[in-house]
Design an enzyme around this catalytic site. Structure first.
Site, short mmCIF file in Angstrom:
data_model
loop_
_atom_site.label_atom_id
_atom_site.label_comp_id
_atom_site.label_asym_id
_atom_site.label_seq_id
_atom_site.Cartn_x
_atom_site.Cartn_y
_atom_site.Cartn_z
N ILE A 1 0.83 -1.21 0.00
CA ILE A 1 0.00 0.00 0.00
C ILE A 1 0.87 1.26 0.00
O ILE A 1 1.58 1.55 0.98
CB ILE A 1 -0.96 0.01 1.22
CG1 ILE A 1 -1.75 -1.32 1.25
CG2 ILE A 1 -1.89 1.21 1.17
CD1 ILE A 1 -2.49 -1.67 -0.03
N GLU B 1 -1.73 -1.10 -10.35
CA GLU B 1 -2.91 -0.60 -11.09
C GLU B 1 -3.29 -1.54 -12.22
O GLU B 1 -3.68 -1.10 -13.30
CB GLU B 1 -2.64 0.80 -11.67
CG GLU B 1 -2.07 1.79 -10.70
CD GLU B 1 -3.09 2.34 -9.75
OE1 GLU B 1 -4.29 2.12 -9.99
OE2 GLU B 1 -2.69 2.96 -8.76
N GLY B 2 -3.13 -2.84 -12.00
CA GLY B 2 -3.42 -3.83 -13.03
C GLY B 2 -2.15 -4.16 -13.78
O GLY B 2 -1.51 -3.27 -14.35
N ARG C 1 -5.06 5.02 -13.14
CA ARG C 1 -4.36 4.52 -14.35
C ARG C 1 -4.23 5.61 -15.40
O ARG C 1 -3.27 5.64 -16.16
CB ARG C 1 -5.16 3.38 -14.97
CG ARG C 1 -4.95 2.08 -14.29
CD ARG C 1 -5.92 1.05 -14.77
NE ARG C 1 -5.94 -0.03 -13.81
CZ ARG C 1 -7.01 -0.72 -13.48
NH1 ARG C 1 -8.18 -0.46 -14.05
NH2 ARG C 1 -6.93 -1.68 -12.60
C1 LIG Z 1 5.28 -0.40 -5.46
C2 LIG Z 1 3.86 -0.88 -5.43
C3 LIG Z 1 2.86 -0.05 -4.95
C4 LIG Z 1 1.53 -0.49 -4.87
N1 LIG Z 1 0.56 0.34 -4.33
C5 LIG Z 1 -0.69 -0.17 -4.10
C6 LIG Z 1 -1.68 0.61 -3.41
O1 LIG Z 1 -1.44 1.77 -3.05
N2 LIG Z 1 -2.88 0.03 -3.14
C7 LIG Z 1 -3.18 -1.24 -3.50
O2 LIG Z 1 -4.29 -1.70 -3.22
N3 LIG Z 1 -2.27 -2.01 -4.19
C8 LIG Z 1 -1.04 -1.50 -4.48
N4 LIG Z 1 -0.10 -2.27 -5.14
C9 LIG Z 1 -0.43 -3.66 -5.47
C10 LIG Z 1 -0.56 -3.94 -6.96
O3 LIG Z 1 -1.73 -3.40 -7.46
C11 LIG Z 1 -0.46 -5.45 -7.14
O4 LIG Z 1 0.90 -5.81 -6.91
C12 LIG Z 1 -0.92 -5.94 -8.49
O5 LIG Z 1 -2.32 -5.81 -8.61
C13 LIG Z 1 -0.54 -7.41 -8.75
O6 LIG Z 1 -0.89 -8.21 -7.68
P1 LIG Z 1 0.19 -9.23 -7.08
O7 LIG Z 1 1.43 -8.48 -6.80
O8 LIG Z 1 -0.48 -9.94 -5.96
O9 LIG Z 1 0.52 -10.23 -8.24
P2 LIG Z 1 -0.37 -11.53 -8.74
O10 LIG Z 1 -1.79 -11.10 -8.86
O11 LIG Z 1 -0.06 -12.67 -7.86
O12 LIG Z 1 0.23 -11.75 -10.16
C14 LIG Z 1 1.51 -12.36 -10.39
C15 LIG Z 1 1.67 -12.58 -11.89
O13 LIG Z 1 0.64 -13.42 -12.38
C16 LIG Z 1 -0.05 -12.78 -13.44
N5 LIG Z 1 -1.46 -13.17 -13.46
C17 LIG Z 1 -2.37 -13.09 -12.45
N6 LIG Z 1 -3.56 -13.49 -12.88
C18 LIG Z 1 -3.43 -13.82 -14.19
C19 LIG Z 1 -4.32 -14.28 -15.21
N7 LIG Z 1 -5.62 -14.48 -14.98
N8 LIG Z 1 -3.82 -14.52 -16.44
C20 LIG Z 1 -2.51 -14.29 -16.71
N9 LIG Z 1 -1.62 -13.85 -15.80
C21 LIG Z 1 -2.08 -13.60 -14.56
C22 LIG Z 1 0.12 -11.30 -13.17
O14 LIG Z 1 -0.09 -10.53 -14.34
C23 LIG Z 1 1.55 -11.26 -12.67
O15 LIG Z 1 2.42 -11.28 -13.77
C24 LIG Z 1 1.21 -1.80 -5.29
C25 LIG Z 1 2.24 -2.63 -5.81
C26 LIG Z 1 3.53 -2.20 -5.88
C27 LIG Z 1 4.60 -3.11 -6.41
#
Ligand SMILES: Cc1cc2nc3c(=O)[nH]c(=O)nc-3n(C[C@H](O)[C@H](O)[C@H](O)COP(=O)(O)OP(=O)(O)OC[C@H]3O[C@@H](n4cnc5c(N)ncnc54)[C@H](O)[C@@H]3O)c2cc1C
Length: 399
Positions: A178, A378-379, A258
């Site tokens: 976050i 952000e996706g 975004r």
């Molecule tokens: C520096 C930073 C700041 C952030 N700030 C915020 C914030 O302020 N608030 C907040 O709520 N979140 C925040 N995030 C979280 C961010 O939105 C998530 O990291 C992101 O949505 C991906 O989730 P995950 O890291 O759990 O990866 P996962 O969802 O576990 O994904 C891992 C990999 O699997 C792939 N994948 C997942 N599902 C599929 C599918 N169906 N088909 C193909 N590939 C797939 C993904 O594309 C990725 O390559 C932040 C992240 C970072 C790194």
């Protein structure tokens, strides 16, 4: 206007930025003035310190109210001390902030488009009055907790729960990654309830609500990234965002944020290309400047095409937003394309700098490492590809 350089024939005014098309030529005087003011702030206040802040993993807290005084926090919102600026102005401000470092644009995106927008769009009159003026001025900091340790790309699987107890709510769960989490005076927290997903405003210091910063980051080092922990946090019903019903609410906030990334990533790319152009003009090998080698020119030409196309795309989306017709799929197109191209540009510019490119003395590798986060938050690029795939075919391919 043409300018001459040490490397030979005169170049157009826009060539030094790598944007030969002068893609922003149609931007209005007021919007350009605002862009210039943000660029000036970035030159004076952000650029001189960024290498040190990045290395130290530090976001100076006083920047919050300085950015508030600059007028960029929630600048695209109306009322409550917000500037009501056009989408184009907001985008160009994001571009200039991210040209300095993605950490600054991230702070502004989270504050304005996630924290403030969630309150502005879904909050009660009292919630807006209590928080929006302070958040707009930067005297308060906000964060947005959607992602969880086990729910990232699939926020519908969130585990954080809010259960009614008399007139109150009890929240339990954890949020991960976050931005501004430990700095925030108020967190917008999304939780599952019996009626579906709901949003809650959790003020700092509420019993049971704690934060912990995530260390060891190799990306967005000058941004604060935290975990939020909610251990039976009791909140009155007045802390619930009354108009937020279902996952649609947080997803609409993400679409707002975004949009800023579509512009911001162009800023990071522009800074890299400007740096590479200047370096290639100065650095001599084999008796001539790097800029004189065909292989270097091919890199520069290809990057210039993508930079101008990215800016045109961003400006097109801004005009659609101003017309009220912008769709989430169109924002996915912008985010996927512009971040993907920006990270390629940052890496390619690093090669032009050779060994010097691996230090913090030059920005391309810092931008490239930051853009790894921007590619994911952000996706992710994969998720936006699936959004576009579904829009094209009508078939969702997430599961
Ligand atoms: C520096 C930073 C700041 C952030 N700030 C915020 C914030 O302020 N608030 C907040 O709520 N979140 C925040 N995030 C979280 C961010 O939105 C998530 O990291 C992101 O949505 C991906 O989730 P995950 O890291 O759990 O990866 P996962 O969802 O576990 O994904 C891992 C990999 O699997 C792939 N994948 C997942 N599902 C599929 C599918 N169906 N088909 C193909 N590939 C797939 C993904 O594309 C990725 O390559 C932040 C992240 C970072 C790194």
């Amino acid at each position: 206007m043409m300018t001459s350089t040490a490397t030979g024939p005169a170049r157009s005014r826009t060539a030094a930025t790598g944007d030969l098309l002068d893609a922003a030529a149609g931007v209005g005087a007021e919007e350009r003035q605002l862009q210039d003011a943000v660029a000036h702030f970035a030159r004076q206040r952000l650029r001189p310190g960024i290498a040190q802040w990045f290395e130290a993993g530090h976001f100076p807290p006083e920047l919050a109210h300085e950015l508030g005084d600059l007028g960029v926090l929630g600048m695209h919102l109306t009322g409550y001390g917000c500037a009501g600026a056009s989408a184009t102005s907001y985008g160009l401000a994001c571009l200039e902030l991210e040209a300095a470092d993605s950490a600054f644009r991230s702070f502004v995106s989270v504050q304005g488009s996630l924290s403030m927008f969630s309150i502005w769009a879904y909050g009660s009159a009292e919630q807006k009055q209590e928080w929006l003026p302070r958040l707009a001025s930067g005297r308060a900091v906000g964060c947005f907790g959607l992602t969880e340790p086990d729910a990232g790309s699939d926020p519908g699987s969130m585990r954080t729960r809010a259960v009614r107890q008399g007139g109150d709510w009890i929240l339990s769960g954890a949020k991960m990654w976050i931005t501004s989490g430990s700095r925030a005076d108020v967190a917008t927290v999304w939780a599952r309830t019996e009626e579906g997903v709901r949003g809650f405003l959790v003020p700092r210091g509420t019993p049971g609500f704690t934060t912990r910063d995530i260390g060891n980051k190799l990306s967005l080092r000058a941004s604060v990234t935290s975990e939020l922990s909610l251990a039976d946090v009791r909140l009155p019903d007045s802390a619930r965002l009354p108009l937020a019903e279902g996952l649609r609410a947080p997803l609409s906030c993400l679409t707002e944020a975004r949009f800023g990334i579509v512009f911001g990533s162009v800023g990071a790319a522009r800074d890299c290309l400007e740096t590479a152009l200047a370096y290639a003009a100065e650095r001599t090998q084999f008796g001539r400047p790097l800029a004189g080698f065909q292989l270097t020119q091919r890199k520069l030409a290809d990057m210039s095409l993508e930079l101008s196309k990215g800016l045109l795309l961003a400006l097109h989306l801004a005009r659609l937003k101003e017309a009220g017709t912008l769709t989430p799929e169109q924002v996915s197109v912008g985010k996927l394309n512009n971040v993907r191209e920006a990270i390629k540009i940052a890496r390619e510019c690093r090669t032009i700098l050779g060994g010097a490119g691996i230090t913090l003395d030059y920005p391309p590798l810092r931008h490239a490492s930051n853009l790894e986060s921007v590619l994911t938050y952000e996706g992710t690029s994969e998720v936006h590809t699936l959004v576009i795939g579904q829009a094209l075919t009508g078939v969702p391919a997430y599961r």
